[in-house]
Design an enzyme around this catalytic site. Structure first.
Site, PDB file in Angstrom:
ATOM      1  N   GLY A 146     151.939 102.701  50.040  1.00 16.93           N
ATOM      2  CA  GLY A 146     151.566 101.756  48.999  1.00 16.93           C
ATOM      3  C   GLY A 146     152.475 101.847  47.786  1.00 16.93           C
ATOM      4  O   GLY A 146     152.928 100.833  47.243  1.00 16.93           O
ATOM      5  N   ASP A 147     152.742 103.063  47.339  1.00 21.49           N
ATOM      6  CA  ASP A 147     153.655 103.263  46.211  1.00 21.49           C
ATOM      7  C   ASP A 147     155.045 102.722  46.532  1.00 21.49           C
ATOM      8  O   ASP A 147     155.699 102.108  45.683  1.00 21.49           O
ATOM      9  CB  ASP A 147     153.756 104.752  45.872  1.00 21.49           C
ATOM     10  CG  ASP A 147     152.479 105.296  45.263  1.00 21.49           C
ATOM     11  OD1 ASP A 147     152.164 104.920  44.124  1.00 21.49           O
ATOM     12  OD2 ASP A 147     151.801 106.097  45.927  1.00 21.49           O
ATOM     13  N   SER A 148     155.498 102.980  47.739  1.00 21.64           N
ATOM     14  CA  SER A 148     156.849 102.561  48.116  1.00 21.64           C
ATOM     15  C   SER A 148     156.954 101.046  48.223  1.00 21.64           C
ATOM     16  O   SER A 148     157.968 100.454  47.826  1.00 21.64           O
ATOM     17  CB  SER A 148     157.246 103.220  49.444  1.00 21.64           C
ATOM     18  OG  SER A 148     157.246 104.634  49.316  1.00 21.64           O
ATOM     19  N   ALA A 199     157.185  99.782  44.774  1.00 24.89           N
ATOM     20  CA  ALA A 199     158.515 100.053  44.234  1.00 24.89           C
ATOM     21  C   ALA A 199     159.511  98.991  44.689  1.00 24.89           C
ATOM     22  O   ALA A 199     160.334  98.508  43.902  1.00 24.89           O
ATOM     23  CB  ALA A 199     158.981 101.439  44.661  1.00 24.89           C
TER      24      ALA A 199
END
Length: 400
Positions: free
Chosen positions: A171-173, A176
């Site tokens: 999710g973070d990636s 990003a």
């Protein structure tokens, strides 16, 4: 690469204000393609990622990849003098990347309204769990929460078990990458279309939701809620994971009509290849159980090498599920320069992933691995006009 060969983002200056994954990964990609990225870290401790997962001599191996090509400047953002240094840096920057909870940057005098007045051409990438507006904006929003609210966790796993997570911070990636895309679009608008600066609002849950294919229109039209389906691709047959005789996992995607026919012929089932009711996906979906058993039984009767050989000769998309040991010794990874060796300060070798995507004329590069904490504080502050005595006093007071 020759020193006079420009990278695509050469001349772009980025200030990174954030920790861990989403903001730093966004800035990392900009750094890999030539942007000067100045990473702001708290004095003494630095980004918590420096201590995550496997450590070498006290520093995370992940750090060396996540912070490559960046310059580390230590500033205590809670102190007014440090905030003033950031404002001075932002005056000469093209992009600011931040992933604090909404309101934090404003509290420090570093919000969009303040910085854009100082630098009207500034692009500000703001990554957060729920975005800068809306009733949930003030909630804490880690990757796991965004993956859950965005719908990804619900469809991941097996139908008879609770939802599971992907084995990395996906999710973070994803957030990003949306931040990178937004920054590049905003830069293009400013530089080519004559536009002003603007901020890019990336909510982690929205970035995940953007990946969710047809789940919304299917629900809106039919009230259909997609459920977990294990290793198979729901509603598209056959596409699944199977276990070979030597207990290895293989993914097979024979869901295109012509590929399905080739596979059935290759595994000795020409009757299914010629069955008119299986000529198209909707017919195969109706007989999913039957088709999956045929393929599963065939794979289970052979070792993985044989399975892959038969399917490759039949031009059926298939592949072993790699672990990192498989990746590290794979010939294709090596030929594509996706496993790169770098030297740490103590002379030890560390393997880092290659640069993605691959540009034919101006490919990205790793100039150096993640820097030591505060390695560029003095240089960058001197460049803003601070004297050695001033820096010594700021250091004594914990500002830098």
């Amino acid at each position: 690469m020759s020193e006079d060969k420009l990278l695509p983002l050469q001349g772009i200056k980025v200030i990174e204000l954030g920790t861990l994954i989403a903001g730093p990964f966004c800035a990392r990609m900009l750094a890999e393609f030539g942007a000067e990225v100045i990473k702001i870290e708290p004095p003494g401790s630095g980004d918590p990622l420096r201590k995550w997962r496997k450590l070498h001599e006290g520093t995370s191996l992940w750090w060396y990849a996540q912070a490559r090509n960046k310059k580390s400047v230590t500033l205590d953002l809670k102190q007014p003098e440090a905030q003033e240094i950031v404002r001075k840096l932002a005056e000469g920057a093209d992009v600011v990347v931040e992933n604090f909870r909404p309101g934090a940057m404003e509290k420090w005098g570093l919000g969009w309204e303040r910085l854009s007045k100082l630098n009207p051409g500034l692009i500000m990438v703001r990554l957060s769990g729920f975005g800068q507006t809306g009733p949930y904006r003030d909630r804490a929003g880690f990757g796991a929460i965004g993956e859950s609210m965005g719908g990804l966790r619900y469809v991941t796993g097996y139908p008879d078990r609770p939802p599971v997570r992907v084995g990395v911070s996906i999710g973070d990636s994803i957030a990003a990458l949306h931040g990178v895309i937004g920054a590049l679009m905003a830069l293009h608008h400013r530089n080519v279309n004559g536009g002003r600066g603007q901020f890019v609002d990336v909510a982690l849950y929205e970035a995940v939701f953007n990946m969710m294919e047809s789940v919304l229109p299917e629900y809106g039209m039919f009230g259909f809620v997609r459920e977990r389906s294990g290793a198979s691709l729901p509603g598209i047959v056959p596409s699944n994971t199977y276990v070979s005789r030597d207990n290895k996992y293989v993914v097979i995607g024979a869901n295109a009509d012509s590929i399905f026919k080739r596979m059935m012929n290759a595994i000795g089932r020409p009757d299914l290849a010629q069955d008119p009711s299986l000529a198209h996906n909707d017919g195969r979906v109706a007989r999913t159980g039957e088709i999956e058993k045929v393929i599963g039984d065939w794979v289970a009767a052979h070792d993985l090498a044989h399975v892959l050989d038969v399917l490759e000769r039949a031009d059926v998309p298939s592949g072993k599920i790699y672990d990192i040991a498989d990746i590290a010794k794979d010939a294709h990874y090596a030929a594509r320069e996706m496993i790169r060796e770098h030297r740490l300060k103590d002379g030890k070798s560390v393997k880092l992933p290659g640069i993605v995507p691959k540009l034919s004329a101006t490919p990205g590069e790793t100039k150096w691995v993640g820097p030591e904490l505060g390695a560029h504080t003095k240089t960058k502050c001197c460049g803003l006009g601070y004297s050695a005595d001033q820096l010594q006093e700021l250091k004594r007071r914990g500002v830098i």
